[in-house]
Scaffold this active site. Structure first.
Site, PDB file in Angstrom:
ATOM      1  CG  ASP A 184      -1.680   1.039   1.276  1.00 16.74           C
ATOM      2  OD1 ASP A 184      -2.492   0.882   0.363  1.00 16.74           O
ATOM      3  OD2 ASP A 184      -2.750   1.792   2.460  1.00 16.74           O
TER       4      ASP A 184
ATOM      5  CE  LYS B  10      -5.096  -0.629  -1.324  1.00 10.99           C
ATOM      6  NZ  LYS B  10      -5.302   0.204  -0.131  1.00 10.99           N
TER       7      LYS B  10
ATOM      8  CG  PHE C   8      -9.363  -0.706   3.422  1.00 11.38           C
ATOM      9  CD1 PHE C   8      -7.518  -0.429   3.804  1.00 11.38           C
ATOM     10  CD2 PHE C   8      -9.956  -2.011   3.693  1.00 11.38           C
ATOM     11  CE1 PHE C   8      -7.199  -1.053   4.640  1.00 11.38           C
ATOM     12  CE2 PHE C   8      -9.807  -2.409   4.796  1.00 11.38           C
ATOM     13  CZ  PHE C   8      -7.870  -2.311   5.095  1.00 11.38           C
ATOM     14  CB  VAL C   9      -9.158  -5.323  -0.745  1.00 14.22           C
ATOM     15  CG1 VAL C   9      -9.764  -4.312  -2.042  1.00 14.22           C
ATOM     16  CG2 VAL C   9      -7.489  -4.979  -0.723  1.00 14.22           C
TER      17      VAL C   9
ATOM     18  CG  ASP D  28      -7.629  -7.277   9.041  1.00 15.03           C
ATOM     19  OD1 ASP D  28      -6.395  -7.353   8.307  1.00 15.03           O
ATOM     20  OD2 ASP D  28      -7.582  -6.863  10.275  1.00 15.03           O
TER      21      ASP D  28
HETATM   22  P1  IMP Z   1       1.511  -0.112   4.033  1.00 14.62           P
HETATM   23  O1  IMP Z   1       3.308  -0.112   5.073  1.00 14.62           O
HETATM   24  O2  IMP Z   1       0.989   0.844   3.646  1.00 14.62           O
HETATM   25  O3  IMP Z   1       2.125  -0.528   2.785  1.00 14.62           O
HETATM   26  O4  IMP Z   1       1.120  -1.979   4.434  1.00 14.62           O
HETATM   27  C1  IMP Z   1       1.077  -2.254   4.222  1.00 14.62           C
HETATM   28  C2  IMP Z   1      -0.195  -3.837   5.282  1.00 14.62           C
HETATM   29  O5  IMP Z   1      -0.591  -3.117   5.568  1.00 14.62           O
HETATM   30  C3  IMP Z   1      -0.519  -5.113   4.256  1.00 14.62           C
HETATM   31  O6  IMP Z   1       0.422  -5.454   4.890  1.00 14.62           O
HETATM   32  C4  IMP Z   1      -1.706  -4.899   4.883  1.00 14.62           C
HETATM   33  O7  IMP Z   1      -1.771  -5.497   6.023  1.00 14.62           O
HETATM   34  C5  IMP Z   1      -2.174  -3.396   5.135  1.00 14.62           C
HETATM   35  N1  IMP Z   1      -3.598  -3.396   3.893  1.00 14.62           N
HETATM   36  C6  IMP Z   1      -2.871  -2.430   3.119  1.00 14.62           C
HETATM   37  N2  IMP Z   1      -3.800  -2.247   2.522  1.00 14.62           N
HETATM   38  C7  IMP Z   1      -5.493  -2.980   3.215  1.00 14.62           C
HETATM   39  C8  IMP Z   1      -6.477  -2.778   1.751  1.00 14.62           C
HETATM   40  O8  IMP Z   1      -6.605  -2.674   1.672  1.00 14.62           O
HETATM   41  N3  IMP Z   1      -6.666  -4.100   3.304  1.00 14.62           N
HETATM   42  C9  IMP Z   1      -6.326  -4.862   4.663  1.00 14.62           C
HETATM   43  N4  IMP Z   1      -4.647  -4.089   4.604  1.00 14.62           N
HETATM   44  C10 IMP Z   1      -4.229  -3.347   4.118  1.00 14.62           C
END
Ligand code: IMP
Ligand code: MG
Length: 179
Positions: free
Chosen positions: A107, A135, A156-157, A163
């Site tokens: 993300d 994403k 958001f999925v 989850d």
């Molecule tokens: P990042 O550090 O923002 O890249 O977030 C990584 C973590 O956030 C992922 O490994 C997920 O556990 C959680 N996450 C990010 N986007 C989503 C989403 O759309 N749905 C559910 N969990 C998410």
């Protein structure tokens, strides 16, 4: 009390069939690349546990599996807070392995970039990243997976391991969740 927010699961974004086919071909490709090498699949819990389980069964080569947990979310918030905490570490000495990090979603990229930094300091034989979902619209750090199965818009999925507030990981598909 609707504390699992069932009503907010909006629609299927990626079907079971599409996931199965993509995971199958990714697994076969990885098996070809890593044939004859010591491989360690590293799953960043908890979101990637189902993906890892399916992926490793599509890899027809010997491999080992390890888990680490990194937390980047607070409570039921849908925003990464920027701070990453390793709450459970790997049990293997990764300097003896070609490591494949298996992620559920990239993300902002903050979680994974921290995890990569930590793992690179341990000198794995090589390091590759495979993610189920990407994403790119929300990226705040420069980071790309080596393999990404599906690129999704800024939704958001939930489902297939992902989850909202601890729920919906057991959905067999990826669904859009109403924030
Ligand atoms: P990042 O550090 O923002 O890249 O977030 C990584 C973590 O956030 C992922 O490994 C997920 O556990 C959680 N996450 C990010 N986007 C989503 C989403 O759309 N749905 C559910 N969990 C998410
Ligand atoms: Mg995750």
């Amino acid at each position: 009390m609707d504390n699992n927010n069932q009503g907010r699961v909006k629609r299927v974004l990626i079907s079971e069939d599409d996931i199965r086919n993509a995971v199958q071909s990714a697994g076969e490709q990885l098996a070809q690349i890593y044939e004859g090498k010591p491989v360690l699949l590293v799953s960043v819990l908890k979101g990637a546990f189902i993906f890892l389980g399916d992926l490793c069964r599509c890899m027809n080569i010997p491999c080992r599996i390890d888990f680490m947990e990194a937390k980047s979310y607070l409570g039921n918030s849908t925003e990464s807070c920027g701070q990453v905490e390793i709450t459970m570490d790997l049990k293997h000495d990764i300097s003896k392995y070609h490591v494949i990090i298996v992620e559920d979603i990239i993300d902002t990229g903050r979680t994974l970039s921290q995890v990569i930094k930590i793992l690179k300091e341990r000198n794995p034989l090589s390091l590759r990243i495979i993610t189920l979902l990407d994403k790119p619209a929300r990226r705040t750090v420069k980071l790309e997976a080596d393999v990404s199965l599906f690129t999704i818009p800024d939704y958001f999925v939930v489902g297939y391991g992902l989850d909202y507030n601890g729920y919906h990981r057991n959905l067999p598909y990826i669904a859009e969740f109403e924030e």
